[in-house]
Design an enzyme around this catalytic site. Sequence first.
Site, PDB file in Angstrom:
ATOM      1  CE  LYS A  13      -1.430  -0.582   4.813  1.00 51.57           C
ATOM      2  NZ  LYS A  13      -0.234  -0.041   5.476  1.00 51.57           N
ATOM      3  NE  ARG A 104      -2.738  -0.825  10.598  1.00 50.47           N
ATOM      4  CZ  ARG A 104      -1.724  -0.323   9.908  1.00 50.47           C
ATOM      5  NH1 ARG A 104      -1.742   0.930   9.527  1.00 50.47           N
ATOM      6  NH2 ARG A 104      -0.699  -1.069   9.603  1.00 50.47           N
ATOM      7  NE  ARG A 143       8.039  -2.952   4.584  1.00 49.64           N
ATOM      8  CZ  ARG A 143       6.801  -2.651   4.984  1.00 49.64           C
ATOM      9  NH1 ARG A 143       5.928  -2.198   4.117  1.00 49.64           N
ATOM     10  NH2 ARG A 143       6.444  -2.821   6.233  1.00 49.64           N
ATOM     11  NE  ARG A 179       7.945  -0.459   8.728  1.00 49.47           N
ATOM     12  CZ  ARG A 179       6.675  -0.297   8.335  1.00 49.47           C
ATOM     13  NH1 ARG A 179       6.422   0.324   7.196  1.00 49.47           N
ATOM     14  NH2 ARG A 179       5.678  -0.743   9.044  1.00 49.47           N
ATOM     15  NE  ARG A 190       3.608  -4.614  10.716  1.00 52.52           N
ATOM     16  CZ  ARG A 190       4.373  -4.391   9.664  1.00 52.52           C
ATOM     17  NH1 ARG A 190       5.540  -4.989   9.555  1.00 52.52           N
ATOM     18  NH2 ARG A 190       3.991  -3.558   8.736  1.00 52.52           N
TER      19      ARG A 190
END
Length: 231
Positions: A13, A104, A143, A179, A190
């Site tokens: 996203k 969320r 990532r 991250r 998550r």
Amino acid sequence: MRLILLDPPGAGKGTQAKRIAEKFNIVHISTGDILREELKKNSELGKKAGEYMQKGELVPDDLIIEMIKNIISNKENISNNEKSISEKSKKNAQNGFLMDGFPRTLNQAKKFDEMLESLGLSIDKVINIEVKKEELVKRLSSRRVCHSCNNICSLNDKKNIDEIKLGKCPVCGGELFQRKDDSEDVIMQRLEVYENQTKPLINYYKQKNLLVDIDGMGSEDEITERILSSL
Ligand code: AMP
């Protein structure tokens, strides 16, 4: 144009949000980016939010809702929030926005509706990018993010793999980092949080006739194309 991007962590996203916001010339509001910025500044909000973010949990609704209220009504109560909202943040969010990472929870969604209604605004579309769980884990664990320009890249990017492996941003040459919440155990947490707390929003927006489902498998360009042609 007022849009919400609703998808699990790792569905891309961040990248898609930047492209869509640019295309429609609207403000890109990423709650994750804003919170990370606050964390870096060690602000009160950053300190409170950081505890939850590091564990892969959601930051409490009241903190998030207050933050969004300030942005949407353009009060700028969050110190120096302009840069964190987007590069084109000089614009007023009331003219159009793309929410990335918000709402969320059902509570956030309902509060957001009330907030917009009181301003005489409404959402045009909610984009739901669908990606299989195994693919999400693969994307998140590979990532990398650039310290200097915030570019998001991946160890799966064959074209720039040599630079990325060396920890160098293929866009600006800056230093890449992983991250903290992209570590394997936090990723699983998550994804669970997404299943339990965020997924119910799919039905919420479906019932309001706002939902657009997008197949999130394929290249970034293919996904952008699918999103743009659905709007
Ligand atoms: P993201 O970059 O969107 O994946 O967000 C990173 C982290 O920031 C999340 O795992 C949450 O801890 C926190 N966060 C971002 N947006 C929200 C939100 N709308 N509600 C609660 N927590 C959020």
